[in-house]
Scaffold this motif. Structure first.
Motif, PDB file in Angstrom:
ATOM      1  N   PRO A  33       8.000   2.691  -4.411  1.00 16.69           N
ATOM      2  CA  PRO A  33       7.258   3.909  -4.072  1.00 16.69           C
ATOM      3  C   PRO A  33       6.805   3.921  -2.275  1.00 16.69           C
ATOM      4  CG  PRO A  33       5.588   2.119  -4.433  1.00 16.69           C
ATOM      5  CD  PRO A  33       7.050   1.488  -4.842  1.00 16.69           C
ATOM      6  N   VAL A  34       6.417   5.041  -1.965  1.00 17.11           N
ATOM      7  CA  VAL A  34       6.055   5.338  -0.667  1.00 17.11           C
ATOM      8  C   VAL A  34       4.812   5.841  -0.633  1.00 17.11           C
ATOM      9  CG1 VAL A  34       6.833   6.932   1.133  1.00 17.11           C
ATOM     10  CG2 VAL A  34       8.544   6.018  -0.173  1.00 17.11           C
ATOM     11  N   TRP A  35       3.925   5.331   0.207  1.00 14.69           N
ATOM     12  CA  TRP A  35       2.629   5.845   0.711  1.00 14.69           C
ATOM     13  C   TRP A  35       2.502   6.339   1.959  1.00 14.69           C
ATOM     14  CZ3 TRP A  35      -1.278   1.883  -1.392  1.00 14.69           C
ATOM     15  CH2 TRP A  35      -1.243   1.438  -2.891  1.00 14.69           C
ATOM     16  N   VAL A  36       1.920   7.492   2.121  1.00 10.86           N
ATOM     17  CA  VAL A  36       1.694   8.089   3.358  1.00 10.86           C
ATOM     18  C   VAL A  36       0.183   8.168   3.709  1.00 10.86           C
ATOM     19  CG1 VAL A  36       2.115  10.410   4.741  1.00 10.86           C
ATOM     20  CG2 VAL A  36       3.599   9.665   2.717  1.00 10.86           C
ATOM     21  N   VAL A  37      -0.135   7.592   4.942  1.00 12.62           N
ATOM     22  CA  VAL A  37      -1.702   7.794   5.069  1.00 12.62           C
ATOM     23  C   VAL A  37      -1.665   8.870   6.321  1.00 12.62           C
ATOM     24  CG1 VAL A  37      -3.603   6.259   6.017  1.00 12.62           C
ATOM     25  CG2 VAL A  37      -1.718   5.153   4.788  1.00 12.62           C
ATOM     26  N   VAL A  38      -2.390   9.730   6.171  1.00 19.22           N
ATOM     27  CA  VAL A  38      -2.715  10.924   6.952  1.00 19.22           C
ATOM     28  C   VAL A  38      -3.957  10.498   7.596  1.00 19.22           C
ATOM     29  CG1 VAL A  38      -3.227  13.530   7.302  1.00 19.22           C
ATOM     30  CG2 VAL A  38      -1.838  12.682   5.165  1.00 19.22           C
TER      31      VAL A  38
END
Length: 252
Positions: A26-31
């Protein structure tokens, strides 16, 4: 897993996330408190992709803080290693599998990207890295960190969270260099892999939040602290280097 912290990267973040997803899950993005509307766009992408997760921080806290939020959530979810990359298009998403393979083969190590610059690289940034790397070599007695600033890396999560939780630094632009030094102090061996880096022009969607005054002051203070700590612990560092043993808890 892959973690991408992002702050006001504009449309380039969507391209970066798509490229990362094409090579890994998976890929997690933290804005990190973005005000450019990309949080909503990323949430819409995640709604159609179960392997994409978006974490949104209400205010900007800095790259290190954003990564730490993802690390703690990832550890609770059972992940043991994380690849971090920037959202501005500078890092080579196609090398994610190669870095992950290296990490799988050397699970106790950190896999560090060693940037390969092209003609687009600003000369002042290249020279600045040489200075930063010099101090990193001094602080670690040349433990083998190829580049202290390049953020395309694979870390073992547990020791990374521990070194970050032991201090209040490593929360902003100082994240990449300081965690590399402190992990090296703990005996986490660096493995360096070449990776091309792109400096994009504004018309190509390039965005940089590096502030030469503010961030250079931050880095100067960081290296001052690390050099002083290394000097105090020099006999222990030298003994560990000779005996090839990690200092572990003796070097917080």
């Amino acid at each position: 897993m892959v973690v991408i912290p992002t702050y006001n990267a504009g449309a380039k973040v969507y391209e970066t996330v798509r490229e990362a997803r094409a090579h890994w899950a998976p890929v997690w993005v933290v804005v990190d408190g973005s005000t450019d509307g990309t949080a909503q766009g990323l949430r819409e992408m995640a709604a159609h992709d179960p392997q994409l997760q978006v974490l949104v921080l209400e205010r900007n806290q800095g790259k290190g803080s954003a990564v730490l939020v993802a690390l703690e959530a990832a550890r609770q979810a059972g992940f043991t290693h994380v690849l971090t990359m920037d959202s501005d298009g500078q890092h080579p998403a196609d090398l994610i599998p190669a870095f992950m393979r290296a990490s799988l083969a050397h699970a106790d190590a950190m896999v560090l990207g060693r940037p390969v610059f092209d003609a687009s690289a600003p000369l002042i940034r290249v020279r600045g890295r040489r200075i930063a790397n010099f101090f990193t070599h001094v602080e670690t007695l040349r433990a083998g960190i190829g580049d202290s600033l390049f953020g395309f890396r694979v870390y073992p999560i547990a020791p990374l969270v521990e070194v970050m939780r032991r201090g209040r630094w490593m929360r902003r632009f100082d994240f990449d260099p300081e965690v590399a030094v402190r992990l090296a102090w703990r005996g986490i061996a660096p493995i360096n892999l070449d990776a091309p880096v792109r400096y994009l022009r504004a018309d190509e969607g390039g965005v940089s939040h590096f502030n030469y005054l503010r961030d250079n002051i931050l880095l100067t203070w960081m290296h001052t602290r690390l050099v002083l700590q290394a000097l105090v612990r020099l006999p222990l560092l030298f003994w560990c280097r000779v005996r090839r043993r990690p200092p572990f808890q003796l070097l917080p």
